[in-house]
Design a protein around this motif. Structure first.
Motif, PDB file in Angstrom:
ATOM      1  N   UNK A 155       0.832  -1.207   0.000  1.00 58.37           N
ATOM      2  CA  UNK A 155       0.000   0.000   0.000  1.00 58.37           C
ATOM      3  C   UNK A 155       0.866   1.256   0.000  1.00 58.37           C
ATOM      4  N   UNK A 156       1.936   1.246   0.793  1.00 58.61           N
ATOM      5  CA  UNK A 156       2.847   2.396   0.821  1.00 58.61           C
ATOM      6  C   UNK A 156       3.500   2.606  -0.532  1.00 58.61           C
ATOM      7  N   UNK A 157       3.869   1.514  -1.186  1.00 58.39           N
ATOM      8  CA  UNK A 157       4.468   1.633  -2.517  1.00 58.39           C
ATOM      9  C   UNK A 157       3.470   2.213  -3.510  1.00 58.39           C
ATOM     10  N   UNK A 158       2.218   1.763  -3.416  1.00 60.71           N
ATOM     11  CA  UNK A 158       1.168   2.249  -4.309  1.00 60.71           C
ATOM     12  C   UNK A 158       0.956   3.755  -4.122  1.00 60.71           C
ATOM     13  N   UNK A 159       1.083   4.208  -2.888  1.00 57.41           N
ATOM     14  CA  UNK A 159       0.862   5.619  -2.586  1.00 57.41           C
ATOM     15  C   UNK A 159       2.135   6.451  -2.707  1.00 57.41           C
TER      16      UNK A 159
END
Length: 227
Positions: free
Chosen positions: A220-224
């Motif tokens: 999720x952090x990578x996506x954001x």
């Protein structure tokens, strides 16, 4: 406030019960292990392989039980093996699993010695916006990690319940991620991990669940674009 923070201060007070013949040296080494394990947790959550490798180096420098009875040797052998697995582990899945196994080995040794940290559990705040939800997720992750270190069922269940009770609304991702469908899938996965976690009791299985949680956080952090 010092970099240990409130939760760590509680752990420090509990950890000071360690060691007889070499209490001061053992305590300092154990504090450093705690700090290194916490660095691994952060590295796993954000998918930072370089931070994880640096934490592993620090963990290998200390042996809090250098003067402990021979009965401790198998636990420390398993611990150092798990630390070695961090080297070269790639995020998100491999790194998250390796970091969670380090916490597992810490907890196994604590339980065998009848020692280990005790943490105040408390409760998460009610989340409204994205930032507040991230704080809740961090709170939940910390409680579940502490449950492995200290063997607390209450901490494990509290962290899992927070993931279920305060599920993120997909609308919070709008304008922040390029793929809302993937963000929705990860949100569902996070809630599913929270629902499954209370049915898992053994330390080994809980380590697997925690690794899944951290890998989901990293995705999720990578996506954001948050690193």
């Amino acid at each position: 406030m010092s970099r240990w923070g409130l939760g760590s201060a509680a752990a420090v007070l509990a950890l000071t019960s360690l060691s007889c013949a070499s209490a001061q040296r053992g305590d300092i080494a154990m504090f450093r292990h705690f700090d290194g394990a916490r660095e691994l947790r952060t590295a796993a959550i954000f998918g930072r392989a370089d931070q994880a490798e640096a934490a592993a180096i620090e963990l290998r420098r200390e042996n809090p039980l250098a003067d402990a009875p021979p009965e401790s040797d198998p636990y420390y052998a398993a611990f150092y093996e798990s630390v070695a697995d961090v080297d070269g582990a790639q995020p998100p899945v491999d790194l998250a699993s390796a970091a969670a196994r380090v916490a597992l080995r810490c907890g196994e040794c604590h339980r065998a010695q009848g020692l280990g940290p005790r943490f105040a559990i408390g409760g998460p705040r009610e989340a409204e916006g994205l930032r507040q939800h991230m704080i809740v997720h961090s709170w939940a992750s910390s409680r579940m990690w502490e449950a492995l270190l200290g063997g607390s069922d209450r901490a494990w269940l509290a962290g899992a319940q927070a993931l279920v009770d305060q599920r993120m609304d997909i609308a919070l991702y709008e304008g922040r991620v390029s793929d809302l469908e993937e963000a929705s899938r990860l949100t569902d996965l996070m809630s599913d991990i929270g629902r499954r976690a209370p049915r898992v009791s053994g330390l080994e299985d809980r380590s697997g669940v925690l690794g899944q949680l951290w890998a989901t956080c990293a995705r999720c952090h990578e996506l954001a674009g948050v690193r």
